[in-house]
Design a protein around this motif. Structure first.
Motif, short mmCIF file in Angstrom:
data_model
loop_
_atom_site.label_atom_id
_atom_site.label_comp_id
_atom_site.label_asym_id
_atom_site.label_seq_id
_atom_site.Cartn_x
_atom_site.Cartn_y
_atom_site.Cartn_z
N THR A 1 0.83 -1.21 0.00
CA THR A 1 0.00 0.00 0.00
C THR A 1 0.86 1.25 0.00
OG1 THR A 1 -1.83 -1.11 1.11
CG2 THR A 1 -1.76 1.28 1.28
N ARG A 2 1.92 1.27 0.80
CA ARG A 2 2.83 2.43 0.80
C ARG A 2 3.45 2.64 -0.58
NH1 ARG A 2 4.47 0.42 5.86
NH2 ARG A 2 6.43 -0.41 5.01
N ASP B 1 0.73 3.97 -3.05
CA ASP B 1 0.35 5.36 -2.78
C ASP B 1 1.34 6.35 -3.36
OD1 ASP B 1 -1.91 4.53 -1.47
OD2 ASP B 1 -1.16 4.90 0.55
N ARG C 1 -7.14 6.46 -7.40
CA ARG C 1 -6.82 5.62 -6.23
C ARG C 1 -7.39 6.23 -4.95
NH1 ARG C 1 -4.36 1.54 -3.94
NH2 ARG C 1 -3.19 1.82 -2.01
N ARG C 2 -8.04 5.41 -4.17
CA ARG C 2 -8.57 5.83 -2.88
C ARG C 2 -7.50 5.62 -1.81
NH1 ARG C 2 -13.62 2.29 -4.53
NH2 ARG C 2 -11.90 1.50 -5.79
N ILE C 3 -7.36 6.60 -0.95
CA ILE C 3 -6.29 6.61 0.04
C ILE C 3 -6.87 6.38 1.42
CG2 ILE C 3 -4.42 7.96 1.05
CD1 ILE C 3 -3.94 7.20 -1.87
N GLU D 1 -2.46 4.98 6.92
CA GLU D 1 -1.60 3.82 7.13
C GLU D 1 -1.99 3.11 8.43
OE1 GLU D 1 3.17 2.77 7.32
OE2 GLU D 1 2.48 4.70 6.53
N ALA E 1 -5.60 0.78 6.35
CA ALA E 1 -5.92 0.73 4.92
C ALA E 1 -6.76 -0.50 4.60
CB ALA E 1 -4.64 0.71 4.09
N ASP F 1 -8.76 0.46 -8.58
CA ASP F 1 -8.00 1.71 -8.60
C ASP F 1 -6.97 1.68 -9.72
OD1 ASP F 1 -9.44 2.19 -6.33
OD2 ASP F 1 -7.73 2.21 -4.96
N PHE G 1 4.08 9.67 0.32
CA PHE G 1 2.78 10.21 -0.11
C PHE G 1 2.53 11.56 0.55
CE2 PHE G 1 -1.73 10.87 0.67
CZ PHE G 1 -2.25 10.75 -0.62
N TYR H 1 -0.89 13.79 -4.43
CA TYR H 1 -2.20 13.23 -4.78
C TYR H 1 -2.96 14.15 -5.73
CZ TYR H 1 -6.60 10.70 -4.00
OH TYR H 1 -7.74 9.96 -4.16
#
Length: 407
Positions: free
Chosen positions: A124-125, A128, A171-173, A176, A179, A185, A233, A238
């Protein structure tokens, strides 16, 4: 930030199978073809996917096995494509790999899986931050400039503009540590389904050669990026990603992006990404076709628009595109003679938003245009109100609606 252990990758190349009258092939025929290719090549994962909101048709999704090298990518892609072409010729079907069916629209994509990675939080990191580069790959892959009855011809990727019928979305954020899994996405974490991160933003390629080089570029860049990157991120990253996504959809390789707060041509960013890419990690010696595309700022969307000049009717255009898929070098031949295109001034996001506001336009409709975060969108709308260009109405029944002051 993390690395892939081991380095594996793969792709899902969505393609259309048409009848001689250019309508979609029968579902049972596409399903049969997918099964036939899997039986013919046991390592293949080729099958079907669904086309459109109503699931009214089937796509032939050419899927690689788990790949470990560029040589394997080239060989397995060639074997599948040659057999698909042979069967389609025998059955009198039209094989049409493209970002959309020009006459009816609908989204057709090329997805790249990058791995192996198993830790959801780490993946995920990475995802992002990789969203920053997704619009660059979108610009390169642009291949849906003709979308059914939309006659404006203003975008090189209507598929991305329309969020690929909600199969490739902004992409939906999530914070951390909490998530959640989201499907569809632009950059999608799939460690619970496969050991991969998936790039979904690319339009389907009409060229086998571009498919191979695009897949190689994506995985080589991400491998090289993970070895060097320390970026994190941020809100600015974004917002730039969402705005650059729009510019890529509109202008392809002629786009200019806002990049770390500065104005840059997307082709210059892509050249930097080529320098970052670790091609040796997958045994790739170079991407000649992509390099020529960057030099000329030409995409398959530009090729399609060029053909459209001589085949104005969308059905004639669709047939001609189908004919050209039988000539693997058609796009390269075009590119060798095509002129270098200029970079183009970006369309202001506020002007685009304003153009879609008429009378009592719901904020939900305005949000769907770009999927800017609501806080950012309301700031932009407040600016347009201050400039006297729109007025706002709030009611318990309809919520928040906007009207342009001069239409």
């Amino acid at each position: 930030m993390g690395t892939f252990e081991p380095i594996t990758f793969g792709y899902e190349w969505e393609t259309l199978i048409l009848k001689p009258d250019l309508s979609l092939a029968e579902n049972r025929d596409v399903e049969w073809l997918g099964r036939y290719i899997r039986n013919r090549f046991p390592w293949s994962r080729t099958g079907i996917d669904y086309l459109g909101w109503g699931r009214e048709g089937r796509l032939l999704e050419i899927r690689s096995g788990i790949l470990k090298s560029y040589t394997q990518l080239v060989e397995e892609t060639y074997l599948q494509i040659e057999e698909i072409r042979r069967v389609c010729k025998e059955k009198e079907w039209i094989f049409l790999p493209a970002g959309s069916h020009p006459a009816i629209g609908n989204a057709v994509g090329l997805h790249v899986h990058m791995g192996s990675i198993y830790d959801f939080s780490v993946a995920t990191r990475i995802a992002d931050v990789l969203i920053k580069y997704a619009p660059c790959f979108s610009a390169l892959a642009s291949n849906s400039p003709i979308w059914g009855t939309d006659l404006k011809r203003e975008f090189k990727s209507y598929r991305v503009l329309r969020n690929a019928d909600y199969n490739s979305t902004v992409r939906r954020i999530s914070r951390e540590g909490i998530a959640q899994f989201f499907w569809g996405d632009d950059v999608c974490v799939k460690t619970d389904i496969h050991s991969t991160i998936e790039l979904r933003i690319g339009d389907s390629a009409s060229s086998e050669e571009l498919t191979k080089q695009y897949v190689a570029f994506v995985i080589a860049f991400v491998i090289g990026f993970l070895k060097k990157n320390t970026q994190r991120f941020s809100k600015n990253l974004y917002i730039e990603y969402i705005e650059n996504r729009f510019q890529a959809a509109r202008y392809g390789l002629q786009a200019r992006f806002t990049w770390d707060g500065k104005d840059r041509n997307v082709v210059d960013i892509l050249w930097d990404m080529m320098d970052t890419a670790d091609f040796k990690a997958i045994g790739c010696n170079g991407l000649g076709l992509i390099e020529e595309m960057l030099q000329k700022r030409q995409t398959q969307a530009d090729f399609c628009l060029f053909i459209h000049k001589f085949h104005g009717d969308v059905f004639e255009l669709t047939r001609e595109l189908g004919n050209l898929t039988g000539r693997e070098n058609a796009f390269r031949d075009y590119l060798s003679k095509a002129p270098q295109l200029p970079s183009l001034e970006p369309l202001r996001i506020d002007d685009f938003i304003l153009s879609y506001i008429t009378k009592e336009t719901p904020i939900s409709y305005i949000y769907e245009l770009l999927n800017l975060p609501y806080g950012v969108l309301t700031e932009r709308l407040a600016k347009l109100i201050k400039e006297g260009k729109i007025i706002r109405e709030r009611t318990p029944e309809y919520g928040e609606r906007y009207t342009r002051t001069c239409i």
